[in-house]
Design a protein around this motif. Sequence first.
Motif, PDB file in Angstrom:
ATOM      1  N   LYS A  73       0.631  -1.252  -0.009  1.00  0.00           N
ATOM      2  CA  LYS A  73      -0.034   0.238   0.032  1.00  0.00           C
ATOM      3  C   LYS A  73       0.755   1.399   0.032  1.00  0.00           C
ATOM      4  O   LYS A  73       0.294   2.322  -0.296  1.00  0.00           O
ATOM      5  N   THR A  74       1.927   1.245   0.393  1.00  0.00           N
ATOM      6  CA  THR A  74       2.909   2.437   0.440  1.00  0.00           C
ATOM      7  C   THR A  74       3.790   2.490  -0.752  1.00  0.00           C
ATOM      8  O   THR A  74       4.318   3.488  -0.808  1.00  0.00           O
ATOM      9  N   THR A  75       3.976   1.469  -1.513  1.00  0.00           N
ATOM     10  CA  THR A  75       4.863   1.758  -2.602  1.00  0.00           C
ATOM     11  C   THR A  75       4.094   1.354  -4.141  1.00  0.00           C
ATOM     12  O   THR A  75       4.752   1.377  -4.923  1.00  0.00           O
ATOM     13  N   ASN A  76       2.879   1.186  -4.019  1.00  0.00           N
ATOM     14  CA  ASN A  76       2.247   0.887  -5.347  1.00  0.00           C
ATOM     15  C   ASN A  76       2.050   1.943  -6.043  1.00  0.00           C
ATOM     16  O   ASN A  76       1.240   3.353  -5.549  1.00  0.00           O
ATOM     17  N   PRO A  77       2.610   2.419  -7.330  1.00  0.00           N
ATOM     18  CA  PRO A  77       2.762   3.400  -8.028  1.00  0.00           C
ATOM     19  C   PRO A  77       1.259   3.777  -8.606  1.00  0.00           C
ATOM     20  O   PRO A  77       1.021   4.951  -9.034  1.00  0.00           O
ATOM     21  N   ASP A  78       0.261   2.868  -8.635  1.00  0.00           N
ATOM     22  CA  ASP A  78      -0.975   3.040  -8.878  1.00  0.00           C
ATOM     23  C   ASP A  78      -1.862   3.734  -8.036  1.00  0.00           C
ATOM     24  O   ASP A  78      -3.107   4.308  -8.429  1.00  0.00           O
ATOM     25  N   SER A  86       7.246  12.786  -2.654  1.00  0.00           N
ATOM     26  CA  SER A  86       8.128  11.951  -3.658  1.00  0.00           C
ATOM     27  C   SER A  86       7.914  10.469  -3.318  1.00  0.00           C
ATOM     28  O   SER A  86       7.049  10.029  -2.602  1.00  0.00           O
ATOM     29  N   ALA A  87       8.495   9.345  -4.070  1.00  0.00           N
ATOM     30  CA  ALA A  87       8.639   7.957  -3.664  1.00  0.00           C
ATOM     31  C   ALA A  87       8.765   7.731  -2.121  1.00  0.00           C
ATOM     32  O   ALA A  87       9.601   8.402  -1.672  1.00  0.00           O
ATOM     33  N   PRO A  88       8.581   6.831  -1.639  1.00  0.00           N
ATOM     34  CA  PRO A  88       8.541   6.519  -0.352  1.00  0.00           C
ATOM     35  C   PRO A  88      10.086   6.202  -0.107  1.00  0.00           C
ATOM     36  O   PRO A  88      10.709   5.442  -0.900  1.00  0.00           O
ATOM     37  N   GLU A  89      10.650   6.475   1.331  1.00  0.00           N
ATOM     38  CA  GLU A  89      12.048   6.202   1.458  1.00  0.00           C
ATOM     39  C   GLU A  89      11.868   5.945   2.932  1.00  0.00           C
ATOM     40  O   GLU A  89      11.347   6.291   3.654  1.00  0.00           O
ATOM     41  N   ASN A 109       8.490  12.329   2.254  1.00  0.00           N
ATOM     42  CA  ASN A 109       7.758  10.991   2.138  1.00  0.00           C
ATOM     43  C   ASN A 109       8.870   9.965   2.856  1.00  0.00           C
ATOM     44  O   ASN A 109       8.886   8.818   2.512  1.00  0.00           O
ATOM     45  N   SER A 110       9.592  10.292   3.931  1.00  0.00           N
ATOM     46  CA  SER A 110      10.190   9.372   4.683  1.00  0.00           C
ATOM     47  C   SER A 110       9.295   8.583   5.659  1.00  0.00           C
ATOM     48  O   SER A 110       8.393   9.128   6.093  1.00  0.00           O
ATOM     49  N   TYR A 111       9.561   7.448   5.980  1.00  0.00           N
ATOM     50  CA  TYR A 111       8.974   6.494   6.624  1.00  0.00           C
ATOM     51  C   TYR A 111      10.090   5.911   7.430  1.00  0.00           C
ATOM     52  O   TYR A 111      10.899   5.172   7.509  1.00  0.00           O
ATOM     53  N   LEU A 112       9.740   6.045   9.077  1.00  0.00           N
ATOM     54  CA  LEU A 112      10.698   5.898  10.109  1.00  0.00           C
ATOM     55  C   LEU A 112      10.160   4.630  10.953  1.00  0.00           C
ATOM     56  O   LEU A 112       8.954   4.496  11.214  1.00  0.00           O
TER      57      LEU A 112
END
Length: 170
Positions: A73-78, A86-89, A109-112
């Motif tokens: 759900k967090t990396t799906n480009p659709d 930006s894209a998740p990191e 869009n960083s995820y800790l």
Amino acid sequence: MSRFCLNVVLAHPQIPQNTGNVARTCAATGANLHLILPMGFELNDSKMKRAGLDYWEKLDVSVYEGFDDFFAKTTNPDLPLLTNASAPEYWFYETNSPKCYCDVEYKNNSYLIFGREDKGLPAQLLEEYSERCLQIPMRAGLRSLNMSNSVAVGVYEVLRQWEFPLLCGF
């Protein structure tokens, strides 16, 4: 970056008060909270609600069935991003990681990501993302900081790098 997007992820939290404290930190800083099941308590736990005070309606909380669901759900480009982030990191906080949490540059869009209070993050995940594992330095011979304290340290380092966007006084 016109809109900052910071995400805090708790994987399988076991102590409701820690999760409530993290929710309070997220509300105070504008970070999104993501919870990965299973947890050691129910989402309506009174101890968690009390620790989070009346801040629950002031933050975004997402719940996932597991890591597969979270990454899907967090990396799906659709799937449309709710912000113009930006894209998740992904950054994985773990006690024995070789890299210090303040030695990396956090992007929008960083995820800790933080693991269970008693076990940390799964070994397979840490191996797969070894270049993205971070630690908070502390004295030798001690196991770890409290999870909610670790989250606060990580969140405020990101916000410091971003020059405290949207926070009072800055």
